[in-house]
Design a protein around this motif. Sequence first.
Motif, PDB file in Angstrom:
ATOM      1  N   LEU A   1       4.496  -9.805 -12.130  1.00 29.07           N
ATOM      2  CA  LEU A   1       3.500  -8.911 -12.667  1.00 29.07           C
ATOM      3  C   LEU A   1       3.127  -8.057 -11.453  1.00 29.07           C
ATOM      4  O   LEU A   1       2.652  -8.529 -10.221  1.00 29.07           O
ATOM      5  N   ILE A   2       2.875  -6.959 -11.473  1.00 26.61           N
ATOM      6  CA  ILE A   2       2.554  -5.907 -10.685  1.00 26.61           C
ATOM      7  C   ILE A   2       1.433  -5.079 -10.999  1.00 26.61           C
ATOM      8  O   ILE A   2       1.193  -4.514 -12.008  1.00 26.61           O
ATOM      9  N   SER A   3       0.463  -5.230 -10.360  1.00 23.81           N
ATOM     10  CA  SER A   3      -0.830  -4.818 -10.583  1.00 23.81           C
ATOM     11  C   SER A   3      -1.537  -3.830  -9.620  1.00 23.81           C
ATOM     12  O   SER A   3      -1.424  -4.242  -8.452  1.00 23.81           O
ATOM     13  N   LYS A   4      -2.169  -2.822 -10.108  1.00 25.91           N
ATOM     14  CA  LYS A   4      -2.850  -1.725  -9.241  1.00 25.91           C
ATOM     15  C   LYS A   4      -4.221  -2.451  -8.841  1.00 25.91           C
ATOM     16  O   LYS A   4      -4.976  -3.272  -9.707  1.00 25.91           O
ATOM     17  N   LEU A   5      -4.445  -2.463  -7.472  1.00 21.24           N
ATOM     18  CA  LEU A   5      -5.855  -2.890  -6.978  1.00 21.24           C
ATOM     19  C   LEU A   5      -7.045  -1.748  -7.183  1.00 21.24           C
ATOM     20  O   LEU A   5      -6.547  -0.861  -7.264  1.00 21.24           O
ATOM     21  N   SER A   6      -8.184  -2.379  -7.207  1.00 14.80           N
ATOM     22  CA  SER A   6      -9.217  -1.285  -7.316  1.00 14.80           C
ATOM     23  C   SER A   6      -9.195  -0.613  -5.908  1.00 14.80           C
ATOM     24  O   SER A   6      -8.656  -0.732  -4.966  1.00 14.80           O
ATOM     25  N   ASP A   7     -10.069   0.483  -5.937  1.00 15.35           N
ATOM     26  CA  ASP A   7     -10.179   1.257  -4.741  1.00 15.35           C
ATOM     27  C   ASP A   7     -10.527   0.791  -3.497  1.00 15.35           C
ATOM     28  O   ASP A   7     -10.215   0.778  -2.489  1.00 15.35           O
ATOM     29  N   ASP A   8     -11.289  -0.409  -3.701  1.00 19.06           N
ATOM     30  CA  ASP A   8     -11.745  -1.253  -2.363  1.00 19.06           C
ATOM     31  C   ASP A   8     -10.865  -2.344  -2.163  1.00 19.06           C
ATOM     32  O   ASP A   8     -11.042  -3.075  -1.431  1.00 19.06           O
ATOM     33  N   TYR A   9      -9.889  -2.303  -2.933  1.00 18.03           N
ATOM     34  CA  TYR A   9      -8.794  -3.358  -2.659  1.00 18.03           C
ATOM     35  C   TYR A   9      -9.448  -4.979  -3.022  1.00 18.03           C
ATOM     36  O   TYR A   9      -8.574  -5.770  -2.827  1.00 18.03           O
ATOM     37  N   LEU A  10     -10.537  -4.982  -3.499  1.00 20.15           N
ATOM     38  CA  LEU A  10     -11.110  -6.482  -3.747  1.00 20.15           C
ATOM     39  C   LEU A  10     -10.663  -6.694  -5.124  1.00 20.15           C
ATOM     40  O   LEU A  10     -11.020  -8.113  -5.376  1.00 20.15           O
ATOM     41  N   THR A  11     -10.353  -6.058  -6.069  1.00 17.26           N
ATOM     42  CA  THR A  11     -10.154  -6.679  -7.330  1.00 17.26           C
ATOM     43  C   THR A  11      -8.866  -5.919  -8.015  1.00 17.26           C
ATOM     44  O   THR A  11      -8.642  -4.965  -7.602  1.00 17.26           O
TER      45      THR A  11
ATOM     46  N   VAL B   1       0.796  -1.059   0.044  1.00 17.44           N
ATOM     47  CA  VAL B   1       0.027   0.048  -0.158  1.00 17.44           C
ATOM     48  C   VAL B   1       1.053   1.350  -0.007  1.00 17.44           C
ATOM     49  O   VAL B   1       1.705   1.369   0.790  1.00 17.44           O
ATOM     50  N   ASP B   2       0.783   2.062  -0.911  1.00 16.99           N
ATOM     51  CA  ASP B   2       1.522   3.393  -1.463  1.00 16.99           C
ATOM     52  C   ASP B   2       1.068   4.591  -0.316  1.00 16.99           C
ATOM     53  O   ASP B   2      -0.169   4.504   0.271  1.00 16.99           O
ATOM     54  N   ASP B   3       1.918   5.494   0.002  1.00 14.26           N
ATOM     55  CA  ASP B   3       1.398   6.539   0.586  1.00 14.26           C
ATOM     56  C   ASP B   3       0.086   7.300   0.237  1.00 14.26           C
ATOM     57  O   ASP B   3      -0.661   7.893   1.004  1.00 14.26           O
ATOM     58  N   ASP B   4      -0.169   7.095  -0.875  1.00 16.34           N
ATOM     59  CA  ASP B   4      -1.684   7.695  -1.285  1.00 16.34           C
ATOM     60  C   ASP B   4      -2.676   6.675  -1.142  1.00 16.34           C
ATOM     61  O   ASP B   4      -3.745   6.887  -1.479  1.00 16.34           O
ATOM     62  N   GLU B   5      -2.353   5.600  -0.394  1.00 15.44           N
ATOM     63  CA  GLU B   5      -3.375   4.521  -0.154  1.00 15.44           C
ATOM     64  C   GLU B   5      -3.718   3.510  -1.588  1.00 15.44           C
ATOM     65  O   GLU B   5      -4.634   2.884  -1.299  1.00 15.44           O
ATOM     66  N   THR B   6      -3.048   3.747  -2.640  1.00 17.12           N
ATOM     67  CA  THR B   6      -3.307   2.963  -3.777  1.00 17.12           C
ATOM     68  C   THR B   6      -2.407   1.613  -3.570  1.00 17.12           C
ATOM     69  O   THR B   6      -1.275   1.758  -2.750  1.00 17.12           O
ATOM     70  N   ALA B   7      -2.993   0.468  -3.649  1.00 13.31           N
ATOM     71  CA  ALA B   7      -2.401  -0.606  -3.351  1.00 13.31           C
ATOM     72  C   ALA B   7      -2.352  -1.534  -4.414  1.00 13.31           C
ATOM     73  O   ALA B   7      -2.808  -1.257  -5.708  1.00 13.31           O
ATOM     74  N   TYR B   8      -1.249  -2.502  -4.397  1.00 10.07           N
ATOM     75  CA  TYR B   8      -0.673  -3.145  -5.605  1.00 10.07           C
ATOM     76  C   TYR B   8      -0.609  -4.761  -5.088  1.00 10.07           C
ATOM     77  O   TYR B   8      -0.168  -4.906  -3.942  1.00 10.07           O
ATOM     78  N   HIS B   9      -0.719  -5.408  -6.134  1.00  7.52           N
ATOM     79  CA  HIS B   9      -0.398  -6.834  -5.917  1.00  7.52           C
ATOM     80  C   HIS B   9       0.765  -7.187  -6.853  1.00  7.52           C
ATOM     81  O   HIS B   9       0.843  -6.959  -7.989  1.00  7.52           O
ATOM     82  N   ILE B  10       1.537  -7.825  -6.134  1.00  8.57           N
ATOM     83  CA  ILE B  10       2.731  -8.263  -6.873  1.00  8.57           C
ATOM     84  C   ILE B  10       3.044  -9.743  -6.847  1.00  8.57           C
ATOM     85  O   ILE B  10       2.730 -10.456  -5.640  1.00  8.57           O
ATOM     86  N   THR B  11       3.138 -10.452  -7.956  1.00  7.73           N
ATOM     87  CA  THR B  11       2.946 -11.925  -8.038  1.00  7.73           C
ATOM     88  C   THR B  11       3.963 -12.604  -9.033  1.00  7.73           C
ATOM     89  O   THR B  11       4.497 -11.976 -10.036  1.00  7.73           O
TER      90      THR B  11
END
Length: 366
Positions: free
Chosen positions: A222-232, A203-213
């Motif tokens: 693969l590094i992917s940005k998560l949706s605002d609710d972090y569910l997708t 989770v970055d400082d601006d609350e954007t979360a990333y999935h790294i796999t």
Amino acid sequence: MNCANRRYSAFNPGDLWLDNHGEHINAHGGGFLFYNKTYYWFGEHKLSGKDGNKANVGVGVYSSKDLYNWKNEGIALHVSKDTTSKLQKGCIIERPKVIFNNKTNKFVMWFHHELKDQGYKAALTGVAISDNVTGPYEYIDSFRIHAGILPLNISKEDFDTIPDINENLELTKEKRIDQAKKGEIFKRDFMIGQMSRDMTLFVDDDETAYHITASEENQTLLISKLSDDYLTLTNEYVRVFPGGRNEAPAIFKKYDTYFMFSSGLTGWKPNPGKLAVADNIMGNWTFLGNPCRGTQEENETTFWSQSTYIIPVQGKKDAYIFAADRWQPENPIDGRYVWLPVKFENNIPYLEWEKTWDLNFFNKNE
Ligand code: DGJ
């Protein structure tokens, strides 16, 4: 002194680490969350014996105020008794990570998920949600990722030139690397969705979360940005180090720089650690080599461990803990934890063995 009353005031990497009941902490491939002045440690609940890596119980969770002494908070995510559930008892759950979403007030868990009796073939990422940090987490689903979606760093023109994979080749390490570099594994899985194995969240400082796999037969991250609710996962993602064979990614950010620890690819056996750096989490990433500084054996085995998470220590300047697993595949419940302070030279992280150490190590940074 009764074991259950033992108080720790130091880390002893590789030793048994007893919880408040006097039992070795059972939270392997761990992920950490700091919430409400408390650290939470989520991890794979393993059993003894050869089959102990299978998820027969679920994801365990522990809490701590000081990072040394951990209270067993029970099972955060339970496997299902329902044999029609993807998350049924006997599947594989690895490397669970939990983040808190400030907008929805929900705790969101992601994990590597393999279906029962299918080995590591399914290569899914799973997601679960809870109102309470310690759970119970409600399982949502598990899936391959980004089916039919190109990453930000492959153009349609380039994609169209990728040759079809030749599955009849004898699969040497070199062949796999070559296939990944050419994008052939990526193309093979384009319509069914990309593989997802060892994973982490950031989770970055601006609350954007990333999935790294670890994807593409573990050859490419693969590094992917998560949706605002972090569910997708959103469609914004990048391929990183195609053919680089990175597992066990663990990311932290120091000031404006992102660092990623990872490992090579040798099953449960340890291998040389890896370190990469980027100004932007979506890349470009630059490989910096092996962060270990020790004997040849220590460097070749990352102090007999594999990274799982970098824990930012609260209230201390530039204080990060490299948290890693020393797997015991013959008796998984006995897997040990190797925690080392992240040291810096010219702003580049490195690791050294410490037989015993405590958080005062970081006082010099003040
Ligand atoms: C190494 C991975 O990092 C672990 O999480 C686990 O998947 C093992 N491989 C399985 O061999």
